[in-house]
Design a protein around this motif. Structure first.
Motif, PDB file in Angstrom:
ATOM      1  N   GLU A   1      -1.930   0.058  -8.670  1.00 10.68           N
ATOM      2  CA  GLU A   1      -2.461   1.329  -9.257  1.00 10.68           C
ATOM      3  C   GLU A   1      -1.310   2.304  -9.588  1.00 10.68           C
ATOM      4  O   GLU A   1      -1.629   3.350  -9.909  1.00 10.68           O
ATOM      5  N   TRP A   2      -0.068   2.140  -9.196  1.00  7.49           N
ATOM      6  CA  TRP A   2       1.048   2.940  -9.383  1.00  7.49           C
ATOM      7  C   TRP A   2       2.240   2.467  -9.582  1.00  7.49           C
ATOM      8  O   TRP A   2       3.300   2.847  -9.835  1.00  7.49           O
TER       9      TRP A   2
ATOM     10  N   ASP B   1      -4.430  10.426  -1.103  1.00  3.96           N
ATOM     11  CA  ASP B   1      -4.731   8.932  -1.578  1.00  3.96           C
ATOM     12  C   ASP B   1      -4.623   7.903  -0.897  1.00  3.96           C
ATOM     13  O   ASP B   1      -3.215   7.701  -0.496  1.00  3.96           O
TER      14      ASP B   1
ATOM     15  N   LEU C   1      -3.536   3.960  -2.168  1.00  2.00           N
ATOM     16  CA  LEU C   1      -3.696   2.968  -3.164  1.00  2.00           C
ATOM     17  C   LEU C   1      -2.884   1.783  -3.077  1.00  2.00           C
ATOM     18  O   LEU C   1      -2.005   1.913  -2.247  1.00  2.00           O
ATOM     19  N   ASP C   2      -3.178   0.943  -4.113  1.00  4.81           N
ATOM     20  CA  ASP C   2      -2.464  -0.327  -4.034  1.00  4.81           C
ATOM     21  C   ASP C   2      -1.383  -0.237  -4.929  1.00  4.81           C
ATOM     22  O   ASP C   2      -1.410   0.628  -5.962  1.00  4.81           O
TER      23      ASP C   2
ATOM     24  N   LYS D   1       0.952  -1.273   0.302  1.00 10.15           N
ATOM     25  CA  LYS D   1       0.012   0.120  -0.046  1.00 10.15           C
ATOM     26  C   LYS D   1       0.768   1.138   0.035  1.00 10.15           C
ATOM     27  O   LYS D   1       2.031   1.261   0.596  1.00 10.15           O
TER      28      LYS D   1
END
Length: 333
Positions: free
Chosen positions: A179-180, A173, A175-176, A167
């Protein structure tokens, strides 16, 4: 003749308050007691407080909540003590009142500093830095806090679980890795860092949380090279200075808590055995460019035995020696 007014729709919003969860002390050692505090905005009489441990649900990218012992009916006190904290854990709270219980929302995310790393409250992640056998760990490659945004960085989760979720939390935000970054097994690869500060950690389906680390993406031409994790008291540590485009060709200035501590052609600051006095903010300067500062934390190596256990063990050994001497004395007589 009856006259009717125009019809209209009345919408009633249930604006439930959201409590804030805080923790003390902020720096933990194995076996320490941790106090959780749940604060409701505009507090009034009648609130009871409910305390939960968070369990990551990897399949739905969410958390489930398990009530902590003694809080199934709520507590009148707005604080709850977790005794014997030995590993990283996550917590949330909420409040309720009335016969047909009206509940608040669960505590919202918040962020506060912890010796160079962080406490994340969503889940409240408590890194037990001096735990000799942590349930899980997060490693960073290259092992430094500051990175240029063009750098490639790998973060790996290590522990007993076969499945991990990595994480990232920023001021914008949560996010996992998917996602990035890109996921390979238990490693998340970031090919271009986001500018600014972010906190990263691992969590497993079985409820394990790793230590949390702070990583900063820099658009500056200069960064300080400093370790991601706290340094153990007595160990050596090396800090460096790095430019994006050119080699360091002039004097390098190193600062500790804004005080100049080294100014020469050496490109590194070497501390042979760190002490608690070396803890603090560091930054470097070269060719008229100054890096951002980063915190270097120093931890003590704790005994693997809790103090009461160690004391009891020593007392037992002393009693055995005394009994042996007494028996030897009686036999001699």
């Amino acid at each position: 003749m009856t006259e009717w007014s125009d019809a209209f729709t009345l919408i009633v919003y249930d604006n439930k308050p959201r409590p804030v969860l805080t923790v003390s002390p902020s720096w933990l050692s194995p076996g320490a007691s941790v106090t959780l505090n749940c604060e409701v905005e505009h507090p009034s009489a009648g609130w009871r407080f409910y305390w939960y441990k968070t369990v990551p649900d990897l399949s739905h990218n969410s958390y489930s909540y398990e009530l902590l012992p003694g809080s199934s009916s709520g507590t009148e006190q707005d604080s709850y003590i977790v005794h014997g904290q030995t590993h990283t854990a996550g917590y949330v709270c909420r409040a309720g009142r009335g016969d047909r219980v009206y509940y608040t929302q669960y505590s919202e995310p918040s962020l506060s500093g912890l010796g160079g790393e962080f406490i994340f409250v969503l889940s409240l992640i408590i890194p037990c830095f001096s735990d000799l056998h942590p349930a899980a760990s997060l490693t960073v490659n290259p092992d430094r806090v500051q990175h240029f945004t063009s750098d490639s960085v790998s973060l790996s989760c290590e522990g007993n679980s076969a499945e991990w979720r990595l994480k990232r939390f920023t001021d914008k935000d949560l996010l996992d890795c998917s996602e990035w970054g890109t996921i390979t097994g238990s490693t998340c690869n970031i090919h271009r860092l986001q500018e600014g500060d972010a906190v990263y950690w691992c969590e497993s389906q079985s409820g394990e949380f790793s230590n949390a680390v702070n990583i900063t993406g820099q658009t500056k031409d200069i960064i300080l090279v400093s370790p991601v994790h706290p340094v153990t008291k007595g160990d050596p540590v090396t800090l460096g200075c790095k430019l994006t485009t050119t080699e360091l060709d002039s004097n390098v200035f190193f600062y500790h808590n804004d005080k100049l501590i080294q100014n020469d052609t050496r490109q590194e600051l070497n501390i042979s055995a760190v002490s608690k006095s070396d803890e603090g903010f560091y930054k470097c300067e070269c060719s008229g460019k100054e890096s951002r500062q980063s915190w270097v934390a120093v931890k003590s190596l704790e005994s693997s035995f809790p103090v009461p256990v160690l004391g009891g063990l020593l007392s037992g050994i002393v009693m055995i020696i005394l009994l042996f001497l007494l028996c030897h004395y009686k036999k001699a007589k």
